[in-house]
Design a protein around this motif. Sequence first.
Motif, short mmCIF file in Angstrom:
data_model
loop_
_atom_site.label_atom_id
_atom_site.label_comp_id
_atom_site.label_asym_id
_atom_site.label_seq_id
_atom_site.Cartn_x
_atom_site.Cartn_y
_atom_site.Cartn_z
N LYS A 120 0.84 -1.20 0.00
CA LYS A 120 0.00 0.00 0.00
C LYS A 120 0.88 1.25 0.00
N PRO A 121 0.37 2.39 -0.54
CA PRO A 121 -0.97 2.55 -1.09
C PRO A 121 -1.15 1.82 -2.42
N LEU A 122 -2.36 1.36 -2.66
CA LEU A 122 -2.67 0.61 -3.87
C LEU A 122 -2.54 1.50 -5.10
N THR A 123 -1.74 1.08 -6.07
CA THR A 123 -1.59 1.81 -7.32
C THR A 123 -1.93 0.92 -8.50
N TYR A 124 -2.16 1.55 -9.60
CA TYR A 124 -2.47 0.84 -10.84
C TYR A 124 -1.38 -0.17 -11.20
N HIS A 125 -0.12 0.25 -11.13
CA HIS A 125 0.98 -0.64 -11.51
C HIS A 125 1.12 -1.81 -10.54
N LYS A 126 1.02 -1.52 -9.25
CA LYS A 126 1.16 -2.59 -8.24
C LYS A 126 0.04 -3.61 -8.37
N PHE A 127 -1.17 -3.13 -8.62
CA PHE A 127 -2.31 -4.03 -8.74
C PHE A 127 -2.17 -4.91 -9.97
N ALA A 128 -1.78 -4.31 -11.08
CA ALA A 128 -1.60 -5.08 -12.31
C ALA A 128 -0.51 -6.14 -12.14
N CYS A 178 -0.28 15.28 -0.19
CA CYS A 178 -1.45 14.43 -0.39
C CYS A 178 -1.04 13.07 -0.95
N ASP A 179 -1.65 12.01 -0.43
CA ASP A 179 -1.35 10.66 -0.90
C ASP A 179 -1.67 10.49 -2.38
N PHE A 180 -2.75 11.14 -2.84
CA PHE A 180 -3.12 11.00 -4.25
C PHE A 180 -2.11 11.69 -5.15
N TYR A 181 -1.64 12.85 -4.76
CA TYR A 181 -0.59 13.56 -5.52
C TYR A 181 0.63 12.66 -5.67
N LYS A 182 1.04 12.03 -4.58
CA LYS A 182 2.21 11.15 -4.60
C LYS A 182 1.95 9.91 -5.46
N LEU A 183 0.72 9.38 -5.38
CA LEU A 183 0.37 8.20 -6.16
C LEU A 183 0.46 8.48 -7.66
N VAL A 184 -0.10 9.61 -8.09
CA VAL A 184 -0.08 9.96 -9.52
C VAL A 184 1.36 10.08 -10.02
N HIS A 185 2.20 10.74 -9.25
CA HIS A 185 3.59 10.91 -9.68
C HIS A 185 4.36 9.60 -9.67
N GLU A 186 4.01 8.72 -8.75
CA GLU A 186 4.64 7.40 -8.74
C GLU A 186 4.22 6.59 -9.96
N GLU A 187 2.92 6.64 -10.28
CA GLU A 187 2.42 5.87 -11.41
C GLU A 187 2.92 6.42 -12.75
#
Length: 229
Positions: free
Chosen positions: A108-116, A199-208
């Motif tokens: 976690k946090p769950l991301t598109y790449h990790k889930f795939a 923000c967790d979402f800001y970080k998630l987008v940049h990670e993805e």
Amino acid sequence: MERFSLKAQVVSVSSAESARILILLSSISRNISLQLVSEGSLEDLADARFPGQEFDILIFDVKSARESKEIRQVIGDIAQKIIFLTDDDSYLSKIKDFPSGQAALVRKPLTYHKFAEGLGLIGIHLRKLNCWEYHQCGRGPGQVEVSGLAGCPVGSETSTNAMNEGTMGGRVCWAIGGSFCSGEKQGTFASKIINCQDCDFYKLVHEEQGQYSESINSILGRMRRKNKI
């Protein structure tokens, strides 16, 4: 890409995380049967009310999980694929108790790449989450009619549509003034960007998005051209 029917079981996962999982699964399946099992009711998987029931995917948050051997004994062969969500890498060694390829650990946090990757779907495009889907705020396109809340400018900013692979401003929300965050209306980009960067979402987008993440100059430039400012 072929889309197929999919049965998934989600155990001990928060409602917000479950909603994100459903959105990601909808990218690969046209017909999803998603069942939620509340925290602490792992035994329900083996309960008589689910006789002979099997799932394509079992998604389990290990924050309250037992040892994997116990989980293995309880669920038996009920799922073809088991995804463990965790924020503790030490759990990685425990998936060895499962048959090769059956279990995967997703941090976690769950991301598109990790889930795939956890599903073994590398190379298959899963739709990425917009901010209103991640935060479950009820202010996204088509949601305000149901929620009764005021609409957010992020969901109607056409100039940023498709940026960072999002809908409208859904994946560049930090650049859009007047957005609603944590239920409160924000100010201009300049006044809110510092908070957005935490923000967790800001970080998630940049990670993805990685190196392909839209720069702030690119986002603001697109908005200025559209609005002629």
